[in-house]
Design a protein around this motif. Structure first.
Motif, PDB file in Angstrom:
ATOM      1  N   GLY A 105     -33.245 -56.953 -38.894  1.00  0.00           N
ATOM      2  CA  GLY A 105     -33.802 -56.174 -39.487  1.00  0.00           C
ATOM      3  C   GLY A 105     -32.416 -55.242 -40.349  1.00  0.00           C
ATOM      4  N   LEU A 106     -33.133 -55.174 -41.945  1.00  0.00           N
ATOM      5  CA  LEU A 106     -32.708 -54.520 -42.267  1.00  0.00           C
ATOM      6  C   LEU A 106     -32.903 -53.291 -42.759  1.00  0.00           C
ATOM      7  N   VAL A 107     -32.448 -51.784 -42.563  1.00  0.00           N
ATOM      8  CA  VAL A 107     -33.467 -50.392 -42.977  1.00  0.00           C
ATOM      9  C   VAL A 107     -32.696 -50.659 -44.888  1.00  0.00           C
ATOM     10  N   ALA A 108     -33.600 -50.231 -45.547  1.00  0.00           N
ATOM     11  CA  ALA A 108     -32.838 -50.304 -47.246  1.00  0.00           C
ATOM     12  C   ALA A 108     -33.741 -49.393 -47.807  1.00  0.00           C
TER      13      ALA A 108
ATOM     14  N   ARG B 116     -29.921 -62.005 -49.679  1.00  0.00           N
ATOM     15  CA  ARG B 116     -30.974 -63.413 -49.822  1.00  0.00           C
ATOM     16  C   ARG B 116     -31.082 -63.875 -47.975  1.00  0.00           C
ATOM     17  N   LEU B 117     -31.451 -62.802 -47.569  1.00  0.00           N
ATOM     18  CA  LEU B 117     -31.827 -63.452 -45.904  1.00  0.00           C
ATOM     19  C   LEU B 117     -32.913 -63.672 -46.744  1.00  0.00           C
ATOM     20  N   PRO B 118     -34.307 -64.299 -45.235  1.00  0.00           N
ATOM     21  CA  PRO B 118     -35.194 -65.103 -45.920  1.00  0.00           C
ATOM     22  C   PRO B 118     -36.653 -64.202 -45.483  1.00  0.00           C
ATOM     23  N   PHE B 119     -36.526 -62.195 -45.973  1.00  0.00           N
ATOM     24  CA  PHE B 119     -37.384 -61.349 -45.382  1.00  0.00           C
ATOM     25  C   PHE B 119     -38.762 -61.403 -45.235  1.00  0.00           C
ATOM     26  N   LEU B 120     -39.650 -61.248 -44.709  1.00  0.00           N
ATOM     27  CA  LEU B 120     -40.952 -61.430 -43.754  1.00  0.00           C
ATOM     28  C   LEU B 120     -41.504 -59.970 -45.298  1.00  0.00           C
ATOM     29  N   PRO B 121     -42.957 -60.407 -45.450  1.00  0.00           N
ATOM     30  CA  PRO B 121     -43.543 -59.077 -46.501  1.00  0.00           C
ATOM     31  C   PRO B 121     -43.135 -57.842 -45.350  1.00  0.00           C
ATOM     32  N   PRO B 122     -42.407 -56.828 -45.982  1.00  0.00           N
ATOM     33  CA  PRO B 122     -42.003 -55.528 -45.364  1.00  0.00           C
ATOM     34  C   PRO B 122     -43.276 -54.678 -45.463  1.00  0.00           C
ATOM     35  N   GLY B 123     -42.882 -54.138 -44.831  1.00  0.00           N
ATOM     36  CA  GLY B 123     -44.112 -52.794 -44.086  1.00  0.00           C
ATOM     37  C   GLY B 123     -44.535 -51.473 -44.958  1.00  0.00           C
TER      38      GLY B 123
ATOM     39  N   MET C  70     -35.481 -39.093 -49.083  1.00  0.00           N
ATOM     40  CA  MET C  70     -35.663 -40.213 -49.802  1.00  0.00           C
ATOM     41  C   MET C  70     -36.431 -41.379 -48.980  1.00  0.00           C
ATOM     42  N   ARG C  71     -37.028 -43.001 -49.361  1.00  0.00           N
ATOM     43  CA  ARG C  71     -37.406 -43.336 -48.841  1.00  0.00           C
ATOM     44  C   ARG C  71     -37.209 -45.272 -48.737  1.00  0.00           C
ATOM     45  N   VAL C  72     -37.360 -45.256 -47.148  1.00  0.00           N
ATOM     46  CA  VAL C  72     -36.169 -46.095 -47.221  1.00  0.00           C
ATOM     47  C   VAL C  72     -37.693 -47.388 -46.538  1.00  0.00           C
ATOM     48  N   THR C  73     -36.774 -48.835 -46.229  1.00  0.00           N
ATOM     49  CA  THR C  73     -38.079 -49.874 -46.023  1.00  0.00           C
ATOM     50  C   THR C  73     -37.703 -50.302 -45.156  1.00  0.00           C
ATOM     51  N   LEU C  74     -37.657 -51.508 -44.090  1.00  0.00           N
ATOM     52  CA  LEU C  74     -37.337 -52.134 -43.262  1.00  0.00           C
ATOM     53  C   LEU C  74     -37.820 -53.228 -43.491  1.00  0.00           C
ATOM     54  N   PHE C  75     -36.492 -54.186 -43.309  1.00  0.00           N
ATOM     55  CA  PHE C  75     -36.787 -55.580 -44.179  1.00  0.00           C
ATOM     56  C   PHE C  75     -36.208 -56.190 -43.069  1.00  0.00           C
ATOM     57  N   ARG C  76     -37.447 -57.770 -42.626  1.00  0.00           N
ATOM     58  CA  ARG C  76     -37.127 -58.598 -41.580  1.00  0.00           C
ATOM     59  C   ARG C  76     -37.657 -59.452 -41.981  1.00  0.00           C
ATOM     60  N   THR C  77     -36.892 -60.550 -41.109  1.00  0.00           N
ATOM     61  CA  THR C  77     -37.005 -61.974 -41.405  1.00  0.00           C
ATOM     62  C   THR C  77     -37.521 -62.636 -39.725  1.00  0.00           C
ATOM     63  N   GLY C  78     -37.673 -63.610 -39.658  1.00  0.00           N
ATOM     64  CA  GLY C  78     -37.686 -64.103 -38.339  1.00  0.00           C
ATOM     65  C   GLY C  78     -36.718 -65.119 -38.242  1.00  0.00           C
ATOM     66  N   PRO C  79     -35.948 -65.876 -37.525  1.00  0.00           N
ATOM     67  CA  PRO C  79     -35.046 -66.451 -36.354  1.00  0.00           C
ATOM     68  C   PRO C  79     -34.593 -67.139 -38.034  1.00  0.00           C
TER      69      PRO C  79
END
Length: 372
Positions: free
Chosen positions: A333-336, A346-353, A361-370
């Motif tokens: 999980g990466l907050v950006a 270059r991580l395989p992120f799922l569609p972000p919320g 500012m506005r931040v987004t949580l970027f998530r990956t599966g395993p």
């Protein structure tokens, strides 16, 4: 609303964009049919449910008890209906109060005048004094001529858990950190690692979840000043403890020795030293811990200006490379604030919320599966 068993609407506030996650937490904690509304979640319950919500819910920033709702298109109507509320069953004569009002799309458009009329009704009904620093806040919201009167039962915003004294600049609030953890599917049953831990917010929240500690255990609340507050019932509620999950370790690293010292002190005050470990280290020092995979969650520097973003790109690239090469099986999980920086990993992120407001500012949580 004279007794503790009467049911009414309870509103739990959340950062815009995180309402669905808060609703899932509220449902998971056994509250009745939580419904997502703009800016939060509505459920129904009695006063013990209000106390529980403040004590138990990690993601809410405030808990409001909606004590009255009526239409008002002129001040005489507002006066009459505000006086009809059973303030005597709710507020104490010896406890100061204050009123804040907001108006939108209504014939009563002057929020200051609305607040004044509601305050007059309370003074004349209860006899309590008004004060700017009062421990009890009554909120009046007039929207499309519908007036909702609520009591803010929390007092200080709920991210103030009551034990964190040391913070770094623009820290992530505990409530938001908890909701991001939940969005990553974290439930306190697996290891967690934060490679840029700052004051330790993610690590401490995760360790509390693993230890099954209530987030509101170390603080006081505004509802303790209300007339219907039952100190003995509250003491019994606070005394209930659940067994934690054994063997879960939450790890925090930071290149700054001061941040590591802050995190250790904050974890100690929170009572989670046994479930946390902090150490100084850079991204290149990161190694996958032994044992089962878990969650890596990180809130790296955002770069609020274009030049900053370019300067930060190598950091994001290095972070992504280390995680891809050394953390197979772990989720990330990466907050950006900047999607372009997140993509540098270059991580395989799922569609972000949706983006979430944070620190101007506005931040987004970027998530990956395993990771593979």
């Amino acid at each position: 609303m004279t007794g503790t068993d009467d049911r009414f609407e309870i509103f739990l506030a959340a950062p815009p964009g995180l309402e669905e996650t808060l609703a899932a937490e509220v449902a998971g904690k056994g509250f009745r049919q939580p419904k997502v509304v703009p800016g939060g979640v509505v459920t129904t319950g009695g006063w013990p449910d209000v106390w529980r919500a403040n004590l138990w819910i990690r993601g809410a920033s405030r808990v409001l008890a909606r004590v009255a709702q009526f239409r008002a298109v002129h001040f005489a109507q507002l006066d009459e209906r505000a006086h009809a509320v059973e303030w005597n069953s709710l507020l104490r004569r010896d406890v100061p109060f204050r009123v804040e009002a907001s108006c939108a799309g209504s014939k009563l458009w002057h929020s200051g005048a609305v607040a004044q009329r509601v305050a007059t009704a309370i003074r004349e009904t209860v006899g309590a004094p008004e004060a700017e620093d009062a421990p009890v806040l009554v909120r009046a919201r007039v929207e499309k001529d519908l007036c909702t009167l609520s009591i803010d039962t929390s007092g200080d915003v709920l991210h103030k858990r009551g034990f964190k004294q040391a913070v770094n600049p623009a820290p992530l609030r505990e409530t938001m950190a908890a909701l991001f953890l939940m969005q990553c599917g974290y439930g306190g049953t697996e290891p967690l690692l934060d490679p840029m831990c700052g004051a330790g917010t993610f690590v401490i929240e995760a360790a509390e979840m693993a230890a099954r500690l209530n987030p509101g255990r170390a603080r006081t609340f505004a509802f303790e000043h209300l007339r219907n507050f039952d100190a003995e019932a509250w003491a019994r509620m606070r005394a209930v403890a659940r067994a934690g999950v054994e063997g879960v370790t939450c790890l925090g690293f930071d290149r700054d020795a001061g941040a590591v010292a802050m995190s250790i002190a904050n974890a100690e005050r929170a009572g989670v030293s046994a479930g946390t470990r902090f150490a100084q280290g850079t991204i290149s020092d990161l190694r996958r811990p032994e044992g089962a995979p878990g969650l890596v969650i990180v809130n790296p520097p955002y770069g609020s200006r274009i030049g900053d973003r370019k300067a930060l790109a190598p950091l994001y690239r290095a972070l992504g490379q280390v995680l891809r090469e050394r953390f197979a099986g772990w989720r990330v999980g990466l907050v950006a604030a900047e999607p372009a920086l997140a993509r540098e990993t270059r991580l395989p992120f799922l569609p972000p919320g949706p983006p979430v407001p944070h620190g101007g500012m506005r931040v987004t949580l970027f998530r990956t599966g395993p990771l593979g």
